[in-house]
Each structure stands twice: as C-alpha cells, then as structure tokens.
Write a protein that holds these residues in place. Structure first.
Motif, short mmCIF file in Angstrom:
data_model
loop_
_atom_site.label_atom_id
_atom_site.label_comp_id
_atom_site.label_asym_id
_atom_site.label_seq_id
_atom_site.Cartn_x
_atom_site.Cartn_y
_atom_site.Cartn_z
N GLN A 1 22.81 2.23 23.26
CA GLN A 1 23.59 2.16 22.02
C GLN A 1 22.74 1.65 20.85
N LEU A 2 21.92 0.64 21.13
CA LEU A 2 21.08 0.06 20.08
C LEU A 2 20.07 1.08 19.57
N LYS A 3 19.51 1.85 20.48
CA LYS A 3 18.53 2.86 20.08
C LYS A 3 19.17 3.93 19.23
N GLU A 4 20.41 4.32 19.56
CA GLU A 4 21.10 5.33 18.77
C GLU A 4 21.40 4.83 17.36
N LYS A 5 21.75 3.55 17.25
CA LYS A 5 22.16 3.01 15.96
C LYS A 5 20.97 2.60 15.10
N MET B 1 14.23 0.03 13.71
CA MET B 1 13.46 -0.99 14.43
C MET B 1 11.99 -0.62 14.50
N THR B 2 11.69 0.67 14.63
CA THR B 2 10.30 1.10 14.62
C THR B 2 9.63 0.77 13.29
N LYS B 3 10.36 1.01 12.20
CA LYS B 3 9.82 0.71 10.88
C LYS B 3 9.72 -0.79 10.63
N MET B 4 10.62 -1.58 11.23
CA MET B 4 10.61 -3.03 11.01
C MET B 4 9.37 -3.70 11.59
N HIS B 5 8.74 -3.06 12.58
CA HIS B 5 7.54 -3.64 13.17
C HIS B 5 6.31 -3.49 12.27
N ARG B 6 6.43 -2.69 11.21
CA ARG B 6 5.27 -2.46 10.34
C ARG B 6 5.09 -3.56 9.31
N ALA C 1 23.46 -5.03 14.76
CA ALA C 1 22.47 -5.22 13.70
C ALA C 1 21.70 -6.52 13.90
N LEU C 2 22.40 -7.58 14.28
CA LEU C 2 21.73 -8.86 14.53
C LEU C 2 20.82 -8.77 15.75
N LEU C 3 21.25 -8.03 16.76
CA LEU C 3 20.40 -7.85 17.94
C LEU C 3 19.13 -7.08 17.57
N ALA C 4 19.27 -6.09 16.70
CA ALA C 4 18.09 -5.35 16.24
C ALA C 4 17.11 -6.26 15.53
#
Length: 529
Positions: free
Chosen positions: A359-363, A368-373, A337-340
């Motif tokens: 692994q990060l993409k699966e979790k 992360m896509t939404k966080m860029h908005r 989560a912190l890495l994300a």
C-alpha cells in the motif's frame, strides 16, 4: 472531525446559560424554534434516561451510536436540537442527565451548525467544566459506554483546538466578535484544559490501577474498564482517556516529550482498553507516532504505524457504517504519509508488513525515491507530506486583541514545519554515509572520505552526526538506536555491524490469515447458477 463529532454527541453543563439563549445567530439558527420538540425526540430522551438510570450499557450505547445520528439527520440536519429546558419533563428534570443532554446539544451544534459565536463556544467550555466537576466530586454513579466517554474527552480537546484556531483568525472579525473574545478571554485557556485532564487522571488513580494490573491485583483490561460490582466506570475511564487527551494536547502545542510521558502508563505494545474504541485506538497511535517522529524515535513510530495500518487494512470494512468512518480513512492516509517520512529518514523496511509495504509503495513509492535525494524537490515533498499529515498546531497564548488585526492561526504550524525541515536538512549527508557503509564490513576513513569527496576531519564530523541523529532518548531516559546498522572506529578503520532483525513468525501467520479472508470475501461474492 465533523463526522466524529456527529457520532459523539454528548455534552454537559451544570450552571451555564440555557442552550436556547446560545443560538441567537443567523442562518439556519434564525429559524430555530426552541419550543418545538418532535415526538420522536421525546421518546428518545425518555428511553435514553431510563437506560442510563437502569445501568443498561448495551441499550445506552445503541441509542448513542445510532439513535441520535438518525434523529439528527431526520429533524436537525443543520439546526440545533431542542434545549434542555424543553425536554426536562421527559427525564424527571434529572440534573445529571440534563448535563449529559446539554453535552449532546452543544456537540451537535459544533458538528452541524454554522457560525458559532464566541459566546456559544464559551458556553461549551462552561458545560465541560460543570460536567467534569460533577465527575471529579464523585457524585456520578452510573455506567456509560466507553465510546461515549472517549468521545467526551476527544471532543473536549477538539473544541479547545477549534477555539484556539478561531480566536487566532482576527483579520476579518467584526468589532462585536472582538468584543466577545475579550469578554470570554478565560474560556478554553490552555491551563484550564490541561488542569481538567490532569485532574481526571489523578482523581481516577488510573495510573495506580494500571500498575496493580501488571501484578495481577486488578482486572481493568479484562473488564474493558466497566464496573460489574455496582460501581461507576465514568471517572475511571475518563481518567484513562484523559491520558490520551493529554498526549494530543501536548502534540498540538509542540511539547512531544511531555505528551509521550503522559501516555507512558498505557502499554501500547499490548492490546488494551484503548483499542476497544476505534477512535481511541487510531488517535493514540497517530499522536504517539507523530511525537516519536518529531523526537527522532523513528523505530517506535515505524512499528506502531505499521501495526495500526495493518489493523485498518484488515478491519476497515467493518466500520463502513460508523459515523467515524470518514475520519478513520483520513487518519489512515495521514499515517501512511507519516510512515513514508519515517522510512525516508530512517530506512527500516524490515519492520514493515508486506501488505502495508505494498500500500505504501502504491501511494508514495515515487515520492520516497525522490526524498532520498535531498535536493529542492525532495524538500518540497517533505514539506508537502508533513503539511498534509501533521496535527493542526495551536499557540498556547491568546493573540493580542489590538489593531491592526491579523491572523496568527498558522504561526505554530509554520514553526513546527521550519523545525522539521531543519532536521531533514541536517540529515542531507547521512544518506550518502548510509549507502557506502552498507556496502562494507570494514573501510578506512581515508578511503570513505575520498568516495564522499570530503576531507577526513569533515568525515569524522559527519560520522558523529550520523551517530547522534540515529540515536535518541526514550521516556525512561535510555539511549535507543534507530539505525539498521551500527559502526565503530578503531585506528582509522570503520567497522560496520549490521543489526539482525528477530523474525516474528506471528506476522507471517497474520499475513496468511489476511490473504485467506480476502479470498473468502471474493468467493462469497461469486454468484452460482
């Protein structure tokens, strides 16, 4: 932490009240018979005492890691162990050993027994004070397993954190509990905890030892901190692990700069003694990475999270029988989560190993896509991930014990969350800047201002903000960049310079080794007729 506390089971104290006076609570404690000592416990105590006296680190470690947990599950699943006085005859009444046994007793009580009172928590503090005082006075001449010594420091900080959370929850406490908190107001003070950890670091001279090792005058890492010339490793290793303990305490208090400074003597870019104990390894990188995130040293956090997550991905199968396995899995999820968060604030996908990235993409791929908005939904996700992955912050000062009583245990967390989300909000426009500049090698300020629908003065402010937010100051006072590209302005023209990552061929071989090991594991499971 409960599983970690069950694995680490020692505690001590020289002059505190007998443990048998502590469990005067209710529930399972009410049926507790302090005079009953099973034969298996008598054997355990006598054998453990003999192994410590004989400096047999291997056998001591075996009893510490396995024997205690098995006996706890069999006889003391939710009740305390027999008090030190009841087992003293089986260790010749040895003063130092009884300190260690009392440490075991209280640690087990924190892990398994419900409803510890302020008096029992204060007794635990007295025990640690007594044990560390004996060590600091240099009267301990024995070798103990590094796992045990790490667990002492780790549990010391955990119980400090637990007590701070406990005393801050005043709303439903009885008048008796409030009176006990007033009576034991000096127990687990932040100054006391910091002073003991700093004293262990200074008295052990571990900083000097690590410096001498760099020039070949010391063999600390090669011997894993053990002394093979008849000396003791206790003070030296407690000092070493106390540097990690100080990092954790300062993270809990929100003082990330001081925390990283305390850890500075340990070079975490290299394998070291801190990596020989899985709990020490994970705690070090977790708190280092979190502190780096809060200090905007995103690159440092991403690199270390990537390394430890790859290590866990590769090695967690070997720790399935460890009492700390559940804690390992929890910290693993928190670090993803912190890495994300780090990668959303500072996109540096080139630093991520392929397996970790998968692994990060699966979790967290969708999040992360939404966080860029950087809209309301994005802030809610930042809030969610931070709240899940952050340490349990504490307030350094005790609450005012006056009516009306209320709860203060979430105040420190709310403050850190507020500061973090404020930092996220400041970076709202930076994602747009990053997207446009990565498309160009040169672009005029006027053209970029038009694309971003702002005037040129505002754009210059945004560009300076980007420069500021993507740079930070490291522990040595040097300016470090977290950006994956840089730019400069010459006569109203922005020149973009994309950084080139040096290829690490070692990572390629590590990935292939991991793949082959997975294939071998699968082949071993194949049943041939």
């Amino acid at each position: 932490m409960a599983s970690s506390a069950a694995a680490a089971f020692y505690r001590d104290r020289e002059d505190a009240a007998p443990p048998s006076s502590g469990p005067g609570g209710g529930g399972a404690m009410a049926a507790y018979d302090p005079s009953y000592v099973p034969d298996s416990v008598k054997t355990f105590v006598s054998h453990l005492y003999r192994h410590i006296r004989d400096r047999n680190v291997y056998e001591t470690h075996q009893m510490y890691e396995g024997g205690f947990t098995r006996l706890s599950d069999r006889h003391f699943r939710d009740t305390p162990w027999p008090p030190a006085e009841a087992v003293a005859a089986h260790c010749d009444g040895d003063h130092v050993f009884l300190l260690l046994y009392r440490e075991l007793w209280f640690r087990h009580a924190h892990a398994r027994v419900q409803g510890l009172t302020p008096a029992q928590r204060a007794e635990s503090w007295d025990n640690y004070c007594s044990l560390f005082s004996v060590v600091l006075q240099g009267v301990v001449n024995m070798q103990l397993p590094n796992q045990w010594l790490w667990d002492m420091v780790d549990e010391f900080v955990y119980q400090f954190q637990s007590f701070c959370q406990y005393r801050a929850k005043l709303k439903n406490k009885t008048h008796e509990e409030i009176a006990l908190l007033k009576q034991y107001d000096q127990a687990w003070s932040v100054y006391g905890v910091l002073n003991y950890l700093k004293a262990l670091v200074e008295k052990s001279m571990i900083g000097e030892i690590l410096e001498r090792e760099k020039v070949g005058l010391e063999q600390f890492t090669a011997t894993d901190g053990y002394d093979y010339e008849g000396g003791s490793n206790v003070l030296k290793m407690l000092g070493y692990y106390s540097m990690i303990g100080l990092l954790r305490v300062h993270c809990l208090l929100g003082d990330y700069h001081t925390g990283l400074k305390c850890l500075a003597p340990i070079d975490i870019s290299q394998q070291g003694v801190y990596t020989t104990v899985i709990g020490s390894h994970i705690s070090t990188i977790y708190h280092y990475g979190f502190a780096s995130l809060m200090m905007r040293r995103y690159i440092n956090g991403i690199r270390e999270f990537n390394k430890i997550l790859l290590y866990i991905l590769k090695c967690k199968q070997y720790h399935q029988n460890s009492p700390q396995y559940d804690q390992l899995l929890k910290k693993n999820e928190q670090m993803y989560a912190l890495l994300a968060i780090c990668l959303s604030l500072c996109p540096q996908d080139k630093l991520i190993d392929e397996n970790v990235g998968t692994q990060l993409k699966e979790k967290y791929g969708d999040k992360m896509t939404k966080m860029h908005r950087y809209d309301d939904e994005a802030y809610a996700i930042y809030d969610e991930l931070f709240s899940y992955a952050c340490p349990k912050f504490i307030t350094a000062s005790p609450p005012v014990l006056r009516e009306p009583y209320t709860n203060y245990n979430q105040d420190a967390y709310r403050l850190q969350l507020k500061l973090f989300l404020y930092e996220v909000k400041q970076q709202q426009l930076l994602s747009g800047i990053r997207s446009y500049l990565k498309l160009y090698s040169t672009i005029t300020i006027g053209k970029l201002a038009k694309y971003m629908d702002v005037d040129e003065v505002t754009l210059r402010t945004i560009l300076m903000t980007y420069k500021h937010k993507m740079h930070s100051i490291d522990s040595d006072g040097k300016v470090i960049s977290s950006a994956d590209f840089d730019f400069y302005i010459d006569e109203d023209i922005i020149h973009v310079v994309e950084s080139k990552l040096t290829k690490n061929h070692g990572d390629y071989f590590l990935r292939q080794i991991l793949k082959f090991e997975e294939m071998i594991t699968q082949l071993d499971k194949v049943q041939f007729d």
